[in-house]
Design a protein around this motif. Structure first.
Motif, PDB file in Angstrom:
ATOM      1  N   LYS A  64      34.297  44.971  32.362  1.00  0.00           N
ATOM      2  CA  LYS A  64      35.701  44.871  31.979  1.00  0.00           C
ATOM      3  C   LYS A  64      35.752  44.874  30.455  1.00  0.00           C
ATOM      4  O   LYS A  64      35.015  44.130  29.805  1.00  0.00           O
ATOM      5  CB  LYS A  64      36.298  43.580  32.533  1.00  0.00           C
ATOM      6  N   TRP A  65      36.619  45.711  29.896  1.00  0.00           N
ATOM      7  CA  TRP A  65      36.756  45.726  28.445  1.00  0.00           C
ATOM      8  C   TRP A  65      37.324  44.394  27.978  1.00  0.00           C
ATOM      9  O   TRP A  65      38.298  43.909  28.554  1.00  0.00           O
ATOM     10  CB  TRP A  65      37.681  46.855  27.991  1.00  0.00           C
ATOM     11  N   PRO A  66      36.747  43.793  26.941  1.00  0.00           N
ATOM     12  CA  PRO A  66      37.284  42.538  26.420  1.00  0.00           C
ATOM     13  C   PRO A  66      38.705  42.728  25.879  1.00  0.00           C
ATOM     14  O   PRO A  66      39.055  43.795  25.392  1.00  0.00           O
ATOM     15  CB  PRO A  66      36.316  42.188  25.279  1.00  0.00           C
ATOM     16  N   SER A  67      39.483  41.678  25.966  1.00  0.00           N
ATOM     17  CA  SER A  67      40.871  41.762  25.488  1.00  0.00           C
ATOM     18  C   SER A  67      40.988  41.419  24.003  1.00  0.00           C
ATOM     19  O   SER A  67      42.017  41.672  23.396  1.00  0.00           O
ATOM     20  CB  SER A  67      41.767  40.845  26.317  1.00  0.00           C
ATOM     21  N   THR A  68      39.967  40.834  23.416  1.00  0.00           N
ATOM     22  CA  THR A  68      39.986  40.526  21.984  1.00  0.00           C
ATOM     23  C   THR A  68      39.022  41.455  21.257  1.00  0.00           C
ATOM     24  O   THR A  68      38.051  41.943  21.848  1.00  0.00           O
ATOM     25  CB  THR A  68      39.564  39.065  21.717  1.00  0.00           C
ATOM     26  N   ARG A  69      39.298  41.707  19.991  1.00  0.00           N
ATOM     27  CA  ARG A  69      38.466  42.565  19.145  1.00  0.00           C
ATOM     28  C   ARG A  69      38.137  43.887  19.850  1.00  0.00           C
ATOM     29  O   ARG A  69      36.985  44.325  19.895  1.00  0.00           O
ATOM     30  CB  ARG A  69      37.188  41.837  18.734  1.00  0.00           C
ATOM     31  N   GLN A  70      39.144  44.504  20.401  1.00  0.00           N
ATOM     32  CA  GLN A  70      38.952  45.696  21.223  1.00  0.00           C
ATOM     33  C   GLN A  70      38.258  46.834  20.489  1.00  0.00           C
ATOM     34  O   GLN A  70      37.381  47.486  21.058  1.00  0.00           O
ATOM     35  CB  GLN A  70      40.297  46.168  21.779  1.00  0.00           C
ATOM     36  N   ASP A  71      38.620  47.076  19.235  1.00  0.00           N
ATOM     37  CA  ASP A  71      37.976  48.165  18.484  1.00  0.00           C
ATOM     38  C   ASP A  71      36.475  47.902  18.324  1.00  0.00           C
ATOM     39  O   ASP A  71      35.653  48.806  18.487  1.00  0.00           O
ATOM     40  CB  ASP A  71      38.625  48.352  17.115  1.00  0.00           C
ATOM     41  N   PHE A  72      36.147  46.668  17.964  1.00  0.00           N
ATOM     42  CA  PHE A  72      34.737  46.304  17.800  1.00  0.00           C
ATOM     43  C   PHE A  72      33.957  46.583  19.082  1.00  0.00           C
ATOM     44  O   PHE A  72      32.901  47.218  19.057  1.00  0.00           O
ATOM     45  CB  PHE A  72      34.613  44.821  17.417  1.00  0.00           C
ATOM     46  N   TRP A  73      34.471  46.100  20.222  1.00  0.00           N
ATOM     47  CA  TRP A  73      33.747  46.234  21.481  1.00  0.00           C
ATOM     48  C   TRP A  73      33.675  47.675  21.944  1.00  0.00           C
ATOM     49  O   TRP A  73      32.637  48.115  22.461  1.00  0.00           O
ATOM     50  CB  TRP A  73      34.370  45.337  22.557  1.00  0.00           C
ATOM     51  N   LYS A  74      34.741  48.424  21.775  1.00  0.00           N
ATOM     52  CA  LYS A  74      34.705  49.847  22.167  1.00  0.00           C
ATOM     53  C   LYS A  74      33.653  50.597  21.358  1.00  0.00           C
ATOM     54  O   LYS A  74      32.883  51.380  21.908  1.00  0.00           O
ATOM     55  CB  LYS A  74      36.078  50.486  22.012  1.00  0.00           C
ATOM     56  N   ASN A  75      33.619  50.335  20.050  1.00  0.00           N
ATOM     57  CA  ASN A  75      32.608  50.987  19.203  1.00  0.00           C
ATOM     58  C   ASN A  75      31.199  50.581  19.615  1.00  0.00           C
ATOM     59  O   ASN A  75      30.299  51.422  19.716  1.00  0.00           O
ATOM     60  CB  ASN A  75      32.842  50.660  17.725  1.00  0.00           C
ATOM     61  N   LYS A  76      31.001  49.289  19.837  1.00  0.00           N
ATOM     62  CA  LYS A  76      29.664  48.792  20.174  1.00  0.00           C
ATOM     63  C   LYS A  76      29.172  49.357  21.508  1.00  0.00           C
ATOM     64  O   LYS A  76      28.063  49.872  21.611  1.00  0.00           O
ATOM     65  CB  LYS A  76      29.668  47.267  20.239  1.00  0.00           C
ATOM     66  N   ILE A  77      30.001  49.270  22.526  1.00  0.00           N
ATOM     67  CA  ILE A  77      29.576  49.706  23.855  1.00  0.00           C
ATOM     68  C   ILE A  77      29.450  51.226  23.916  1.00  0.00           C
ATOM     69  O   ILE A  77      28.492  51.752  24.498  1.00  0.00           O
ATOM     70  CB  ILE A  77      30.527  49.136  24.926  1.00  0.00           C
ATOM     71  N   ASN A  78      30.366  51.939  23.293  1.00  0.00           N
ATOM     72  CA  ASN A  78      30.256  53.406  23.265  1.00  0.00           C
ATOM     73  C   ASN A  78      29.002  53.848  22.518  1.00  0.00           C
ATOM     74  O   ASN A  78      28.344  54.810  22.912  1.00  0.00           O
ATOM     75  CB  ASN A  78      31.504  54.045  22.657  1.00  0.00           C
ATOM     76  N   ARG A  79      28.663  53.134  21.455  1.00  0.00           N
ATOM     77  CA  ARG A  79      27.435  53.449  20.730  1.00  0.00           C
ATOM     78  C   ARG A  79      26.214  53.198  21.610  1.00  0.00           C
ATOM     79  O   ARG A  79      25.287  54.012  21.656  1.00  0.00           O
ATOM     80  CB  ARG A  79      27.317  52.638  19.446  1.00  0.00           C
ATOM     81  N   ASN A  80      26.213  52.090  22.344  1.00  0.00           N
ATOM     82  CA  ASN A  80      25.104  51.807  23.268  1.00  0.00           C
ATOM     83  C   ASN A  80      24.951  52.940  24.285  1.00  0.00           C
ATOM     84  O   ASN A  80      23.834  53.371  24.588  1.00  0.00           O
ATOM     85  CB  ASN A  80      25.333  50.493  24.013  1.00  0.00           C
ATOM     86  N   MET A  81      26.080  53.420  24.811  1.00  0.00           N
ATOM     87  CA  MET A  81      26.036  54.501  25.795  1.00  0.00           C
ATOM     88  C   MET A  81      25.494  55.788  25.172  1.00  0.00           C
ATOM     89  O   MET A  81      24.699  56.497  25.796  1.00  0.00           O
ATOM     90  CB  MET A  81      27.430  54.706  26.394  1.00  0.00           C
ATOM     91  N   ASP A  82      25.895  56.082  23.941  1.00  0.00           N
ATOM     92  CA  ASP A  82      25.390  57.277  23.251  1.00  0.00           C
ATOM     93  C   ASP A  82      23.882  57.177  23.009  1.00  0.00           C
ATOM     94  O   ASP A  82      23.146  58.150  23.189  1.00  0.00           O
ATOM     95  CB  ASP A  82      26.114  57.477  21.914  1.00  0.00           C
ATOM     96  N   VAL A  83      23.441  56.001  22.596  1.00  0.00           N
ATOM     97  CA  VAL A  83      22.009  55.788  22.350  1.00  0.00           C
ATOM     98  C   VAL A  83      21.224  55.931  23.653  1.00  0.00           C
ATOM     99  O   VAL A  83      20.142  56.527  23.674  1.00  0.00           O
ATOM    100  CB  VAL A  83      21.777  54.409  21.691  1.00  0.00           C
ATOM    101  N   ASP A  84      21.773  55.419  24.756  1.00  0.00           N
ATOM    102  CA  ASP A  84      21.108  55.570  26.062  1.00  0.00           C
ATOM    103  C   ASP A  84      20.915  57.040  26.402  1.00  0.00           C
ATOM    104  O   ASP A  84      19.821  57.451  26.810  1.00  0.00           O
ATOM    105  CB  ASP A  84      21.929  54.898  27.171  1.00  0.00           C
TER     106      ASP A  84
END
Length: 138
Positions: A64-84
Protein backbone atom coordinates in the motif's frame (compact mmCIF):
# COMPACT_ATOMS: atom_id res chain seq x y z
CA UNK A 1 13.92 3.24 8.64
CA UNK A 2 17.27 2.62 10.27
CA UNK A 3 15.78 -0.43 12.00
CA UNK A 4 14.80 -2.03 8.68
CA UNK A 5 17.20 -4.82 7.78
CA UNK A 6 18.44 -5.17 4.23
CA UNK A 7 19.73 -8.69 4.66
CA UNK A 8 19.21 -11.63 6.99
CA UNK A 9 15.54 -10.75 7.30
CA UNK A 10 13.06 -13.14 8.90
CA UNK A 11 11.81 -14.25 5.48
CA UNK A 12 15.35 -14.89 4.29
CA UNK A 13 16.19 -16.96 7.33
CA UNK A 14 13.08 -19.12 6.91
CA UNK A 15 13.86 -19.90 3.28
CA UNK A 16 17.59 -20.40 3.92
CA UNK A 17 17.03 -22.86 6.73
CA UNK A 18 14.40 -24.81 4.79
CA UNK A 19 16.57 -25.09 1.66
CA UNK A 20 19.61 -26.05 3.74
CA UNK A 21 17.53 -28.81 5.38
CA UNK A 22 16.71 -30.09 1.87
CA UNK A 23 20.44 -30.42 1.16
CA UNK A 24 21.06 -27.24 -0.84
CA UNK A 25 24.24 -25.29 -0.15
CA UNK A 26 24.61 -21.66 -1.06
CA UNK A 27 26.56 -18.45 -0.64
CA UNK A 28 25.02 -15.39 0.94
CA UNK A 29 24.86 -11.88 -0.57
CA UNK A 30 27.66 -12.34 -3.11
CA UNK A 31 29.00 -8.82 -3.71
CA UNK A 32 30.51 -9.82 -7.04
CA UNK A 33 27.04 -10.33 -8.56
CA UNK A 34 24.61 -7.58 -9.55
CA UNK A 35 22.16 -6.85 -6.75
CA UNK A 36 24.00 -9.00 -4.19
CA UNK A 37 21.42 -11.82 -4.38
CA UNK A 38 20.16 -13.17 -1.08
CA UNK A 39 21.12 -16.74 -1.98
CA UNK A 40 23.64 -17.83 -4.61
CA UNK A 41 23.86 -21.44 -5.79
CA UNK A 42 27.07 -21.64 -7.85
CA UNK A 43 26.53 -25.37 -8.53
CA UNK A 44 23.26 -24.54 -10.33
CA UNK A 45 24.31 -21.13 -11.67
CA UNK A 46 21.21 -19.80 -9.92
CA UNK A 47 20.32 -16.99 -7.54
CA UNK A 48 17.35 -16.28 -5.31
CA UNK A 49 16.07 -12.86 -4.32
CA UNK A 50 13.65 -12.72 -1.38
CA UNK A 51 11.79 -9.43 -1.70
CA UNK A 52 9.60 -7.64 0.77
CA UNK A 53 6.41 -6.57 -1.01
CA UNK A 54 6.52 -3.02 0.32
CA UNK A 55 10.16 -2.19 -0.42
CA UNK A 56 10.03 -3.57 -3.96
CA UNK A 57 6.54 -2.35 -4.91
CA UNK A 58 4.88 -5.72 -5.42
CA UNK A 59 1.31 -5.52 -6.69
CA UNK A 60 -0.32 -7.57 -3.93
CA UNK A 61 -2.51 -7.14 -0.86
CA UNK A 62 0.54 -6.45 1.35
CA UNK A 63 1.60 -3.37 -0.62
CA UNK A 64 0.00 0.00 0.00
CA UNK A 65 1.42 3.39 -0.91
CA UNK A 66 2.08 5.44 2.24
CA UNK A 67 -0.20 8.42 2.76
CA UNK A 68 2.60 10.67 4.07
CA UNK A 69 5.67 11.87 2.16
CA UNK A 70 4.18 10.41 -1.01
CA UNK A 71 6.79 11.86 -3.39
CA UNK A 72 9.64 10.46 -1.30
CA UNK A 73 8.12 6.97 -1.17
CA UNK A 74 7.16 6.87 -4.85
CA UNK A 75 10.71 7.85 -5.82
CA UNK A 76 12.28 5.36 -3.43
CA UNK A 77 10.12 2.38 -4.35
CA UNK A 78 10.17 3.11 -8.08
CA UNK A 79 13.95 3.35 -7.91
CA UNK A 80 14.10 -0.02 -6.12
CA UNK A 81 11.96 -1.53 -8.89
CA UNK A 82 14.21 -0.05 -11.60
CA UNK A 83 17.32 -1.38 -9.86
CA UNK A 84 15.71 -4.84 -9.60
CA UNK A 85 15.02 -4.90 -13.34
CA UNK A 86 18.59 -3.80 -14.11
CA UNK A 87 20.08 -6.43 -11.78
CA UNK A 88 17.93 -9.22 -13.23
CA UNK A 89 18.94 -8.26 -16.76
CA UNK A 90 22.65 -8.21 -15.85
CA UNK A 91 22.40 -11.58 -14.11
CA UNK A 92 20.60 -13.13 -17.08
CA UNK A 93 23.20 -11.70 -19.45
CA UNK A 94 25.87 -13.46 -17.36
CA UNK A 95 23.97 -16.76 -17.63
CA UNK A 96 22.45 -16.89 -14.14
CA UNK A 97 18.96 -18.20 -13.45
CA UNK A 98 16.89 -15.91 -11.24
CA UNK A 99 14.16 -16.86 -8.77
CA UNK A 100 12.25 -14.13 -6.97
CA UNK A 101 10.33 -15.05 -3.84
CA UNK A 102 7.89 -12.36 -2.72
CA UNK A 103 7.03 -11.84 0.94
CA UNK A 104 3.33 -12.48 0.21
CA UNK A 105 4.23 -16.09 -0.65
CA UNK A 106 5.22 -16.64 2.98
CA UNK A 107 3.10 -14.22 4.98
CA UNK A 108 -0.25 -12.53 4.61
CA UNK A 109 -3.71 -13.97 4.08
CA UNK A 110 -2.91 -15.52 0.67
CA UNK A 111 0.41 -17.14 1.54
CA UNK A 112 1.55 -20.49 0.23
CA UNK A 113 3.49 -21.40 3.35
CA UNK A 114 7.20 -21.98 3.81
CA UNK A 115 6.98 -25.66 2.87
CA UNK A 116 5.27 -24.99 -0.47
CA UNK A 117 7.64 -22.12 -1.29
CA UNK A 118 10.76 -24.17 -0.53
CA UNK A 119 9.38 -27.15 -2.45
CA UNK A 120 8.90 -24.92 -5.49
CA UNK A 121 12.37 -23.39 -5.05
CA UNK A 122 13.95 -26.85 -4.74
CA UNK A 123 12.14 -28.04 -7.88
CA UNK A 124 13.33 -24.92 -9.71
CA UNK A 125 16.93 -25.57 -8.67
CA UNK A 126 16.87 -29.26 -9.58
CA UNK A 127 15.10 -29.08 -12.91
CA UNK A 128 16.51 -25.91 -14.35
CA UNK A 129 13.65 -23.66 -15.28
CA UNK A 130 15.12 -20.33 -16.35
CA UNK A 131 13.46 -17.50 -14.40
CA UNK A 132 10.60 -17.95 -11.97
CA UNK A 133 8.58 -15.82 -9.55
CA UNK A 134 6.91 -17.25 -6.46
CA UNK A 135 4.18 -15.10 -4.95
CA UNK A 136 1.11 -15.57 -2.78
CA UNK A 137 -2.21 -16.86 -4.04
CA UNK A 138 -4.47 -14.24 -5.52
Amino acid sequence: MSNVKGKNTGLELLIRKALFAKGFRYKLHDKSLPGKPDLVFPKYNAVIFIHGCFWHGHDCHLFKWPSTRQDFWKNKINRNMDVDVRNYRQLKDKGWWVLTIWGCAIKGKYNLGVQEVTDRAAYWLKYGMRDVVIKGRE
